[in-house]
Motif scaffolding. Structure first.
Motif, PDB file in Angstrom:
ATOM      1  N   HIS A  36      -2.225 -16.917   6.857  1.00 47.27           N
ATOM      2  CA  HIS A  36      -2.639 -16.653   8.225  1.00 47.27           C
ATOM      3  C   HIS A  36      -3.931 -17.401   8.526  1.00 47.27           C
ATOM      4  O   HIS A  36      -4.786 -17.532   7.662  1.00 47.27           O
ATOM      5  N   GLU A  91     -10.123  -9.023   8.365  1.00 44.90           N
ATOM      6  CA  GLU A  91      -9.270  -8.447   7.317  1.00 44.90           C
ATOM      7  C   GLU A  91      -9.561  -6.959   7.240  1.00 44.90           C
ATOM      8  O   GLU A  91     -10.641  -6.543   6.828  1.00 44.90           O
ATOM      9  N   ALA A  92      -8.582  -6.150   7.625  1.00 44.55           N
ATOM     10  CA  ALA A  92      -8.841  -4.714   7.700  1.00 44.55           C
ATOM     11  C   ALA A  92      -9.394  -4.182   6.381  1.00 44.55           C
ATOM     12  O   ALA A  92     -10.392  -3.464   6.356  1.00 44.55           O
ATOM     13  N   SER A  93      -8.753  -4.541   5.295  1.00 43.26           N
ATOM     14  CA  SER A  93      -9.256  -4.110   3.988  1.00 43.26           C
ATOM     15  C   SER A  93      -9.070  -5.210   2.956  1.00 43.26           C
ATOM     16  O   SER A  93     -10.017  -5.754   2.390  1.00 43.26           O
ATOM     17  N   VAL A 152      -8.843   1.524   7.205  1.00 42.48           N
ATOM     18  CA  VAL A 152      -8.538   1.354   5.784  1.00 42.48           C
ATOM     19  C   VAL A 152      -9.679   0.785   4.945  1.00 42.48           C
ATOM     20  O   VAL A 152      -9.500   0.484   3.777  1.00 42.48           O
ATOM     21  N   HIS A 156      -3.844  -0.556  10.603  1.00 37.76           N
ATOM     22  CA  HIS A 156      -4.033  -1.574   9.562  1.00 37.76           C
ATOM     23  C   HIS A 156      -4.467  -2.938  10.082  1.00 37.76           C
ATOM     24  O   HIS A 156      -4.495  -3.892   9.307  1.00 37.76           O
ATOM     25  N   THR A 157      -4.733  -3.039  11.350  1.00 38.59           N
ATOM     26  CA  THR A 157      -5.201  -4.343  11.829  1.00 38.59           C
ATOM     27  C   THR A 157      -5.908  -4.198  13.178  1.00 38.59           C
ATOM     28  O   THR A 157      -5.575  -3.314  13.973  1.00 38.59           O
ATOM     29  N   ILE A 203       3.325  -9.659  17.060  1.00 33.06           N
ATOM     30  CA  ILE A 203       4.398  -8.709  17.301  1.00 33.06           C
ATOM     31  C   ILE A 203       5.298  -9.253  18.396  1.00 33.06           C
ATOM     32  O   ILE A 203       4.867  -9.505  19.516  1.00 33.06           O
ATOM     33  N   GLU A 209      -3.048  -9.536  18.758  1.00 27.93           N
ATOM     34  CA  GLU A 209      -1.625  -9.933  18.758  1.00 27.93           C
ATOM     35  C   GLU A 209      -0.773  -8.950  17.966  1.00 27.93           C
ATOM     36  O   GLU A 209       0.442  -8.908  18.091  1.00 27.93           O
ATOM     37  N   ALA A 210      -1.434  -8.170  17.124  1.00 31.63           N
ATOM     38  CA  ALA A 210      -0.675  -7.287  16.240  1.00 31.63           C
ATOM     39  C   ALA A 210      -0.492  -5.895  16.817  1.00 31.63           C
ATOM     40  O   ALA A 210       0.293  -5.112  16.309  1.00 31.63           O
ATOM     41  N   LEU A 226       0.846  -1.203   0.000  1.00 27.93           N
ATOM     42  CA  LEU A 226       0.000   0.000   0.000  1.00 27.93           C
ATOM     43  C   LEU A 226       0.883   1.254   0.000  1.00 27.93           C
ATOM     44  O   LEU A 226       0.617   2.214  -0.738  1.00 27.93           O
ATOM     45  N   MET A 273      -6.287  -7.114  14.974  1.00 26.62           N
ATOM     46  CA  MET A 273      -5.915  -8.321  15.695  1.00 26.62           C
ATOM     47  C   MET A 273      -5.091  -7.944  16.931  1.00 26.62           C
ATOM     48  O   MET A 273      -4.087  -7.243  16.814  1.00 26.62           O
ATOM     49  N   TYR A 295      -6.503 -16.435  10.072  1.00 22.40           N
ATOM     50  CA  TYR A 295      -7.727 -15.660   9.889  1.00 22.40           C
ATOM     51  C   TYR A 295      -8.113 -15.511   8.417  1.00 22.40           C
ATOM     52  O   TYR A 295      -9.269 -15.289   8.088  1.00 22.40           O
TER      53      TYR A 295
HETATM   54  C1  26V Z   1      -0.963  -8.613  10.884  1.00 21.26           C
HETATM   55  C2  26V Z   1      -1.333  -9.403  11.920  1.00 21.26           C
HETATM   56  C3  26V Z   1      -2.585 -10.185  11.796  1.00 21.26           C
HETATM   57  C4  26V Z   1      -2.757 -11.244  12.797  1.00 21.26           C
HETATM   58  C5  26V Z   1      -2.223 -10.966  14.146  1.00 21.26           C
HETATM   59  C6  26V Z   1      -0.899 -10.329  14.189  1.00 21.26           C
HETATM   60  C7  26V Z   1      -0.536  -9.465  13.039  1.00 21.26           C
HETATM   61  C8  26V Z   1       0.623  -8.731  13.071  1.00 21.26           C
HETATM   62  C9  26V Z   1       0.989  -7.924  12.045  1.00 21.26           C
HETATM   63  C10 26V Z   1       0.200  -7.854  10.941  1.00 21.26           C
HETATM   64  C11 26V Z   1       0.641  -7.065   9.786  1.00 21.26           C
HETATM   65  C12 26V Z   1       0.448  -5.596   9.943  1.00 21.26           C
HETATM   66  C13 26V Z   1      -0.813  -5.136   9.443  1.00 21.26           C
HETATM   67  C14 26V Z   1      -1.069  -5.328   7.986  1.00 21.26           C
HETATM   68  O1  26V Z   1      -0.243  -5.651   7.163  1.00 21.26           O
HETATM   69  N1  26V Z   1      -2.280  -5.100   7.663  1.00 21.26           N
HETATM   70  C15 26V Z   1      -2.800  -5.202   6.316  1.00 21.26           C
HETATM   71  O2  26V Z   1      -2.831  -3.887   5.778  1.00 21.26           O
HETATM   72  C16 26V Z   1      -3.366  -3.868   4.473  1.00 21.26           C
HETATM   73  C17 26V Z   1      -3.226  -2.455   3.978  1.00 21.26           C
HETATM   74  O3  26V Z   1      -4.048  -1.618   4.724  1.00 21.26           O
HETATM   75  C18 26V Z   1      -4.791  -4.346   4.491  1.00 21.26           C
HETATM   76  O4  26V Z   1      -5.282  -4.351   3.176  1.00 21.26           O
HETATM   77  C19 26V Z   1      -4.883  -5.738   5.076  1.00 21.26           C
HETATM   78  O5  26V Z   1      -6.220  -6.131   5.210  1.00 21.26           O
HETATM   79  C20 26V Z   1      -4.204  -5.766   6.426  1.00 21.26           C
HETATM   80  O6  26V Z   1      -4.115  -7.080   6.930  1.00 21.26           O
END
Ligand code: 26V
Length: 797
Positions: free
Chosen positions: A545, A645-647, A429, A354-355, A271, A359-360, A120, A357, A547
């Motif tokens: 993942h 899923e955020a987006s 997002v 962006h999330t 994380i 854990e994130a 992104l 979750m 989810y």
């Molecule tokens: C994701 C997760 C998900 C499960 C639990 C722990 C954890 C830790 C780190 C992350 C990654 C960071 C967030 C991320 O990449 N989010 C993604 O961002 C995209 C752009 O906004 C979005 O389209 C996706 O849905 C989102 O997962």
């Protein structure tokens, strides 16, 4: 002025001579590759100089995009496309006896990101540059990007991604602009003529050297810069240790400093509170902010007007240290009082989440902070103290929420809370995701800071994902509606006029087939398996993942296989394609890959299933591979548990290439549904509310197993070693005991929906019409639109 073929050719020959001392006749592909990149890089640098002069004169507000990740992918084709030099370069290179298409394939992906968040950031750099906004991206020059994935006996094996050897041509080192970043040490307070001053002592220094990657825009005067910091040990320190004869110690110090920019953390499953990761974050935040402040002070007398001239965007919480670091610079380096400094900070910083979750959500051990960032820790404590005090005074109704809202709690520093307190804007997002932030995750902040939380639905760089990745479709669309969509994706709407045009639909299908053949050729080389290009290409590519529920997809394939074997059923022929990297320490994710691969091994060699089913795991999924996969996709699997899923952005990219979405009401799928209408998408499963209700009432997968013979048949088959004779107790046990994402609860609905997909595919006229309407309604998912929203509602508000 755009160079001609002969000018380009001369420039290539001159550069080849200067850099390598060869004429084209003597040069290798590798040398020609280096030469072409150098020539384009020089063009960009000179264009950048003109652009810089322009923005300096106009004194426009600058946008700084802070992100630990930029998933750039390849740049050569993108730059040539943006500069409108593709055809000329192709000819010039051919005149010298080389093939530009082959040269394209030599370029490694700059894989400085894990997935959606990083990609992104790169899509937004492209859009902002095309539209002429002065955006600078800041990140780390990782020596190793996201690992290379190989599959060995179904297992993911990781290899280092040594991208710099061939990727370095895009990076201009700027050692003269290096910064110093300080770690460890102690903080003392001292009175002097200006009052009480805080002094950071006995720290060790890391040198941050910037490497600049030029970002081009389509038909644009702008050339923006992605500034990547490399960590080095400072020379002076080196020399003094050396001269004392402590060679080994000096080497150790070098290695310790350089480790900071060595490798991208490949985990996106949770994380980890790792020391080195914290150092990475502070390293790039501190260097970037010092750089921003220097730039500002070159043009302005003080930092008083910083918020009018700069906005600093925090991409997820990874750069959240911007908050205390900007405070530190204002207080300690520039002598501001707390209130004034805090006011500047709060009006300069914005944050995107962006999330959801848990854990994130980043939390750091306060002792780790204290050890490595003592001054930053004292600032955070003061921010927290003042915040809690303010809530207590001003929002008595929130008094019992203060401990949850505070920055520090349970001996941890909560980075999201820090951003919510300090940033003037916080956005999600997608519509659904932003609602969840407002009503659930960040509800308390939404109550006390009304209007702070907003939405900007993600967007994608259509020029990369359609124009460059799918030239056949691009040319055809241009034939039908002209090329206005290149800068205004909404114009794709004009395609709607052809929804019932048989000839157009036929041509669309022919193009899809050609793209499927291109992918089939790749699969045959990469996987040694021949897939049928006329089968339905059903694609799920994204990080692995729980989810995202790749496993649910695999269970359904398993079910189809059993129907063929046991009931002699026949199905619409399908090729199921998977691509996914698993976080290296994420056991379940790796098991799911092994499961998919084993399922493929079983099915792909079974003569009875041969003509109906193929299961392909595409190793090393990355940006450049995605560019070949998306144009060939017919079904885009977006099957995450609703609310998780955020987006999603792969969903948008496949839609743009004519795939139909098979998905849950999650993330941006909801907005895809709104854009195309219920007849042009396949929706199944529980929505967010239903998920939450089931979660509250208790999810009992075992009773689903008992009551649903289809589920039972599949799980028993797996349990008994049916999948290629391998044991997958882990998978069965997971589904029956540990699956937070409730795959079995959605399984029936998914299966029914898959049957609808198959029957729609049997009617090509209907399918192609749906496909065309999906392309026609992709306009709102343009990154240009998204960036314009950031501009209008956040950055230039
Ligand atoms: C994701 C997760 C998900 C499960 C639990 C722990 C954890 C830790 C780190 C992350 C990654 C960071 C967030 C991320 O990449 N989010 C993604 O961002 C995209 C752009 O906004 C979005 O389209 C996706 O849905 C989102 O997962």
């Amino acid at each position: 002025m755009k160079p001609t073929v002969s000018q380009l050719r001369d420039e290539l020959v001159r550069t080849l001579k200067n850099d390598y001392g060869y004429l084209p006749e003597e040069a290798t592909d590798r040398q020609i590759y280096g030469t072409i990149l150098t020539v384009i890089q020089n063009q960009l640098l000179s264009k950048r100089a003109d652009y810089l002069e322009k923005i300096r004169k106009e004194n426009q507000k600058r946008i700084y995009y802070m992100s630990m990740e930029f998933l750039v992918g390849r740049s050569l084709k993108n730059n040539l496309y943006n500069l409108n030099l593709e055809a000329e370069m192709k000819q010039a290179v051919a005149d010298l006896g080389f093939d530009l298409e082959q040269i394209y394939e030599m370029e490694p992906d700059a894989g400085l990101g894990n997935g959606g968040l990083g990609r992104l950031a790169s899509c937004y750099m492209d859009a902002a540059t095309t539209m002429g906004y002065p955006v600078t991206g800041f990140s780390i020059r990782y020596e190793f990007g996201i690992f290379k994935q190989q599959i060995v006996d179904g297992w993911q094996v990781e290899y280092p991604d040594d991208w710099l050897e061939l990727g370095k041509y895009w990076l201009a080192p700027r050692p003269d602009e290096a910064m110093e970043v300080h770690f460890d040490g102690n903080v003392i307070e001292q009175w002097d003529e200006k009052g009480l001053r805080t002094i950071h002592k006995d720290y060790y220094t890391v040198r941050a050297v910037p490497y600049d990657m030029m970002i081009s825009g389509k038909d644009s005067d702008a050339v923006n810069c992605l500034r990547l910091w490399r960590a080095e040990s400072p020379n002076s320190f080196d020399m003094s240790t050396f001269s004392r004869g402590e060679y080994v110690k000096s080497m150790e110090e070098d290695a310790k400093a350089e480790a900071i920019s060595k490798v991208l953390y490949p985990a996106d499953d949770h994380i980890e509170g790792k020391r080195l990761r914290l150092k990475q974050q502070y390293f790039f935040v501190s260097a970037s902010l010092q750089n921003i402040i220097q730039t500002h002070l070159r043009q302005n007398p003080s930092l008083d007007n910083l918020p009018d001239k700069a906005v600093i965007h925090i991409n997820d919480t990874h750069p959240a240290l911007c908050v205390p670091e900007l405070m530190r610079i204002l207080l300690d380096d520039c002598g501001y009082q707390w209130e004034k400094a805090w006011d500047i900070v709060c009006r300069t910083l914005a944050y995107t989440n962006h999330t959801v979750m848990s854990e994130a959500l980043e939390k750091w051990d306060i002792n780790l902070f204290q050890q490595h960032l003592p001054r930053i820790t004292s600032i955070i404590k003061e921010i927290d103290r003042r915040f809690c005090e303010e809530v207590f005074q001003k929002f008595p109704e929130k008094r019992d929420r203060i401990s949850q809202m505070a920055v520090i709690g349970d001996n941890q520093v909560r980075m999201a809370n820090l951003c919510l307190i300090a940033c003037f804007s916080v956005n999600g997002v997608s519509k659904l995701h932003s609602e969840i932030l407002k009503n659930d995750l960040f509800r308390d902040y939404n109550d006390i800071y009304p209007g702070k939380l907003t939405n900007v639905t993600n967007g994608i760089a259509a020029r990369r994902w359609l124009c460059q990745g799918n030239p056949l479709l691009t040319d055809f669309i241009t034939e039908l509606i002209g090329d206005g969509f290149v800068h205004d994706l909404d114009q794709l709407k004009k395609l709607t006029a052809f929804a019932d045009d048989k000839e157009v639909l036929k041509k669309l299908a022919d193009i899809k087939l050609a793209n499927k053949k291109r992918l089939a050729k790749y699969i045959s080389t990469a996987n040694g398996i021949n897939v049928d290009p006329s089968s339905l290409f059903d694609v799920q590519v994204k990080r692995l993942h729980e989810y995202k529920r790749q496993l649910m997809n695999a269970l359904h394939i398993c079910w189809m296989y059993l129907q063929i074997k046991r009931n002699g059923a026949s199905f619409q022929p399908r090729t199921f394609l998977f691509g996914a990297k698993a976080s290296p320490g994420y056991y379940m994710a790796k098991e799911i890959i092994r499961f998919i691969c084993s399922l493929g091994d079983l099915i792909n060699r079974d003569p009875q299933a041969k003509d109906m089913l193929k299961v392909i795991f595409l190793a090393d999924y990355k940006v450049s591979l995605a560019e070949t996969i998306y144009p060939a996709a017919e079904i885009s699997e977006q099957i995450s548990q609703a609310g998780k899923e955020a987006s999603g952005t792969g969903n948008m990219k496949m839609m743009l290439n004519g795939a139909l979405t098979l998905g849950t009401m999650d993330g941006a799928n909801i907005e895809i549904f709104d854009a195309v209408g219920k007849d042009n998408i396949f929706i199944f499963g529980m929505n967010t509310e239903e998920v939450n209700t089931l979660y509250r009432n208790g999810y009992h997968p075992r009773s689903l197993y008992d009551s649903d013979p289809q589920i039972r048949e599949v799980l028993d088959f797996i349990q008994q070693g049916g999948v290629d004779g391998k044991k997958f107790d882990s998978i069965v046990n997971y589904l029956l005991n540990n699956d937070t994402y409730m795959s079995l609860a959605d399984f029936e609905s998914y299966r029914e929906c898959q049957a609808k997909v198959a029957s729609a595919y049997q009617d090509p006229a209907l399918w192609n019409r749906m496909s065309l309407l999906n392309i026609a309604n992709t306009g709102i998912f343009s990154a240009d639109r998204a960036v314009q929203e950031y501009i209008d509602h956040i950055w230039y508000k």
